[in-house]
Write an enzyme that holds these catalytic residues in place. Structure first.
Site, PDB file in Angstrom:
ATOM      1  N   ALA A 106       0.857  -1.178   0.000  1.00  0.00           N
ATOM      2  CA  ALA A 106       0.000   0.000   0.000  1.00  0.00           C
ATOM      3  C   ALA A 106       0.895   1.230   0.000  1.00  0.00           C
ATOM      4  CB  ALA A 106      -0.872  -0.012   1.249  1.00  0.00           C
ATOM      5  N   GLY A 166      -0.565  -5.151   0.188  1.00  0.00           N
ATOM      6  CA  GLY A 166      -1.594  -4.905  -0.813  1.00  0.00           C
ATOM      7  C   GLY A 166      -1.160  -5.382  -2.193  1.00  0.00           C
ATOM      8  N   GLU A 188       2.011  -6.847   7.019  1.00  0.00           N
ATOM      9  CA  GLU A 188       1.245  -5.836   7.773  1.00  0.00           C
ATOM     10  C   GLU A 188       1.424  -5.925   9.275  1.00  0.00           C
ATOM     11  OE1 GLU A 188       0.265  -7.423   5.151  1.00  0.00           O
ATOM     12  OE2 GLU A 188      -0.757  -6.043   3.787  1.00  0.00           O
ATOM     13  N   GLU A 219      -1.887  -8.998  -2.180  1.00  0.00           N
ATOM     14  CA  GLU A 219      -3.349  -9.159  -2.169  1.00  0.00           C
ATOM     15  C   GLU A 219      -3.932  -8.898  -3.550  1.00  0.00           C
ATOM     16  OE1 GLU A 219      -3.773  -6.529   1.336  1.00  0.00           O
ATOM     17  OE2 GLU A 219      -5.120  -8.078   2.089  1.00  0.00           O
TER      18      GLU A 219
END
Ligand code: NAD
Length: 701
Positions: A62, A101, A124, A104
């Protein structure tokens, strides 16, 4: 699509390429670009879609600079939904590191291929978070519940081959051309009639999970989590993946992610993340400062520290020569290094061949005259100023011009050491922590005359050998050990006031410290402080700060190495145990000093241990010893086992509120005396202005 995402059709495959340096993070522009491209591909001539990245890596996560800001469309779940629901096959082609992310995003594609050097992971948890874009729901559906939990609660990246074994990657590609290999793989899938494989369509068989599995896992993880809550929430999410439909599981994930992202713990851990990067930067140093080439290093002194430091360099392939006073000491030093490496080999964490390679990089000598070819010499001899000055004079004579001369001293004045040479500009402190091959912190100590390029070189080299560096100017104990004085003093005084060693250590450990202060004393050896007190004749040592420790040493209780110190130690397991003999000694010493013992609350223990760190930290900031409050945090997080979930002592102070810290310190001053508690002027000023250290740092930047 957008300036950071391109789309073109190659043969019959639509190729979406992200190009957003440095790490293709999922910024708003990247999200929008991918979404537009997937939508465009639905109605064009492409038969399948490849999602890949330019530059050094696949999407590495992210964009954490967007955290805490109002969300911007499109959201990541919307992008992932478009990928997953695409009517054409979507294949993620991974190189570099697909993290958070980024991974993901790959998991929302129908297939994943990767080059052999690629890694995937969900880190994370290291920021006190959980993967909030389906990671906790998709990984267990592919890899199984246990493997998913191990992966997500640890947060470490996994190599492509292992990820392939786990089913997280479908194909490990060959060849150097990622795009060509990925397009060919997509065409193979098309030819074989591969289905649109959506991870959300997999159901986990409840019978595959033993009853009580999640509770048992929770307990096991709590032991190593040191009070962190993210691991627990991750387990809840994976449990949801195993028991609920995908969309409900995603809701649980979103809810718990939101809880974590706004939690003080995650804020602290994100602070630590940025503070670590910031600490490596030296204020006022021109960006283009050249660094000196370090091809060979000498370590002077092959004792506890010298051996560990030598290993740091050998581990990254830099040849080291170790200098000792005689052959016997040299053999002993080299022997300990060999033994340390063989323990790692026995544990299966290093191959025999690797050990031989590293040992071959470490040579020994007793002759300073042979040091003409080293680029850096690090002194780690006895902590005695006269010996250090003598060693530096010898190094000055033996080393070539431009060689950096560093000292690992814990307390000596680096300026005084520099004056023993004709090149004080080349002298710097490199303060490692014990065990030096394990502990991450390197305090880089800047002498009055240390040259800019010497500092830049040492900072860069520190990073190369895997250390986290923080800059300190010269003072007694530099940043870390100077702050520790008040902490250790209070640990001792708490005993006299009525707390037991177990109470003091338990309170510190509940706070999150890796080990309480008295247990640390036992581990390091109580004789070290004893000798240091004897050597420091320039100050009067108040018996309240050391009388119990001194008595223990005089009773032969040096700590773990003698089987007893503040505690008794089990010979086989090294487990610590309260000792009535010590409790009696504490009572006796309190009586001798006329101290009336009382019940001490856990809150008082915590405040009396940690507020001195904050107060001394404030002095260190005003004196310009540390560059920023975050640097002090880094020192404590990486050198002293301070809990990352509290962000470091200065961040913790800001969270508690400086007014509260200041008021409490004034209260302690009034009860214990100004010899022990004197609020730092900066703390007082900020407390009265209602400001934080972070605000002060921004204003004074
Ligand atoms: P140590 O006693 O284990 O080792 C010192 C070594 O230096 C001995 O092997 C000795 O033979 C050798 N030596 C002494 N004089 C020498 C000379 N003139 N030339 C070459 N070798 C010589 O000590 P240590 O614990 O490794 O500490 C070394 C330095 O590191 C000290 O300045 C200490 O303050 C600092 N330090 C220690 C720690 C720690 O936890 N032990 C942590 C950080 C810094």
């Amino acid at each position: 699509m957008t300036s950071v995402v391109s789309y073109e059709i190659v043969s019959n495959v639509g190729v979406i390429k992200v190009n957003s340096p440095p790490v293709n993070a999922l910024s708003q522009a990247v999200r929008e670009g991918i979404l537009n491209a997937v939508q465009a591909a639905q109605n064009d001539a492409s038969e399948a879609i490849v999602l890949m990245c330019e530059g050094r890596t696949f999407i590495a996560g992210a964009d954490i600079t967007e955290f805490g800001k109002p969300p911007m469309e499109p959201s990541l779940p919307a992008v992932l939904g478009a990928l997953e629901n695409s009517s054409k096959l979507v294949i993620a082609a991974i190189h570099g590191t697909a993290l958070g992310g980024g991974f993901e995003t790959a998991l929302a594609c129908h297939y994943r291929c990767a080059i052999p050097s690629a890694k995937v992971g969900l880190p994370e948890v290291k920021l006190g978070l959980l993967p909030g874009a389906g990671g906790t729901q998709r990984v267990p559906r592919i890899a199984g519940v246990k493997a998913a939990l191990d992966m997500i609660t640890a947060g470490d990246p996994i190599a492509a081959a292992k990820a392939c074994d786990m089913g997280l990657i479908d194909e490990v590609l060959t060849g150097d051309d990622l795009q060509a290999a990925a397009v060919a793989y997509a065409q193979d899938l098309l030819e074989s009639g591969a289905l649109l494989k959506r991870v959300r369509d997999i159901t986990i068989d409840p019978a595959s999970i033993e009853p009580g599995f999640f509770d048992a896992y929770r307990k096991q993880v709590a032991k190593r989590a040191r009070g962190q809550i993210a691991q627990d929430r991750i387990i809840s999410c994976v449990e949801a993946a195993a028991t609920l439909p995908m969309d409900e599981g995603l809701e649980v994930e979103r809810k718990l992610f939101t809880e974590l992202v706004t939690s003080p713990q995650s804020k602290a851990m994100r602070h630590a993340f940025f503070a670590e990067r910031e600490a490596a930067k030296i204020k006022g140093l021109p960006k283009d400062t050249t660094v000196r080439d370090i091809k060979k290093v000498a370590i002077i002194g092959g004792g506890t520290m010298g051996g560990g430091i030598a290993m740091c360099f050998a581990n990254v392939g830099i040849p080291v020569v170790m200098v000792e006073i005689n052959d016997e000491a040299l053999e002993r030093g080299l022997g300990i290094i060999r033994k340390n490496y063989s323990i790692t080999v026995k544990k299966g964490r290093m191959t025999e061949a690797d050990m031989d390679k590293r040992m071959a990089l470490i040579s020994g000598t007793t002759d300073y005259a042979t040091l003409g070819d080293v680029d850096l010499a690090i002194e780690a001899v006895f902590e005695n100023p006269d010996i250090k000055k003598e060693v530096f004079a010898k190094l000055d004579a033996a080393c070539k011009p431009g060689a950096i001369l560093a000292t690992n001293t814990s307390y000596q004045d680096v300026n005084m050491i520099a004056e023993a040479t004709k090149r004080p500009q080349d002298v710097v402190g490199m303060h490692f922590f014990s065990p030096a091959n394990v502990m991450k912190l390197l305090e880089v100590v800047r002498g009055e005359k240390t040259a800019d390029d010497v500092l830049a070189t040492v900072m860069q080299l520190g990073k190369k050998i895997g250390k986290v560096c923080a800059l300190s100017r010269v003072c007694y104990g530099f940043i870390g050990n100077r702050m520790l004085t008040g902490y250790g003093r209070q640990a001792h005084m708490l005993l006299l006031d009525g707390a037991t060693p177990t109470q003091v250590d338990a309170a510190a450990e509940k706070f999150g410290m890796a080990m309480g202060p008295l247990a640390v004393g036992d581990l390091a050896g109580l004789d070290i402080g004893y000798k240091a007190r004897q050597a420091r004749t320039d100050v009067v040592h108040d018996p309240r700060t050391h009388c119990i420790a001194t008595a223990l040493v005089e009773m032969g209780r040096m700590g773990q190495k003698t089987g007893a110190g503040y505690y008794k130690y089990d010979a086989a397991t090294r487990a610590r145990q309260a000792d009535p003999e010590v409790e009696a000694l504490i009572k006796q010493k309190a009586e001798e000093l006329g101290i009336k013992q009382r019940e001490i609350s856990e809150e008082e223990i915590v405040d009396r241990l940690f507020f001195p760190l904050i107060n001394e930290g404030a002095l260190i900031l005003e004196e310009g010893i540390a560059q920023r409050p975050g640097d002090i945090d880094v020192v404590y997080l990486y050198g002293y086992g301070f809990p990352v979930a509290k962000g470091g002592p200065m961040f913790y102070a800001d969270q508690v509120g400086l007014k509260k810290v200041y008021d409490r310190i004034c209260e302690f001053r009034d009860t214990q005396g100004a010899d022990f508690w004197q609020p730092a002027p900066l703390l007082e000023k900020l407390a009265k202005e209602g400001k934080t250290f972070a605000e002060w740092a921004r204003e004074s930047a």
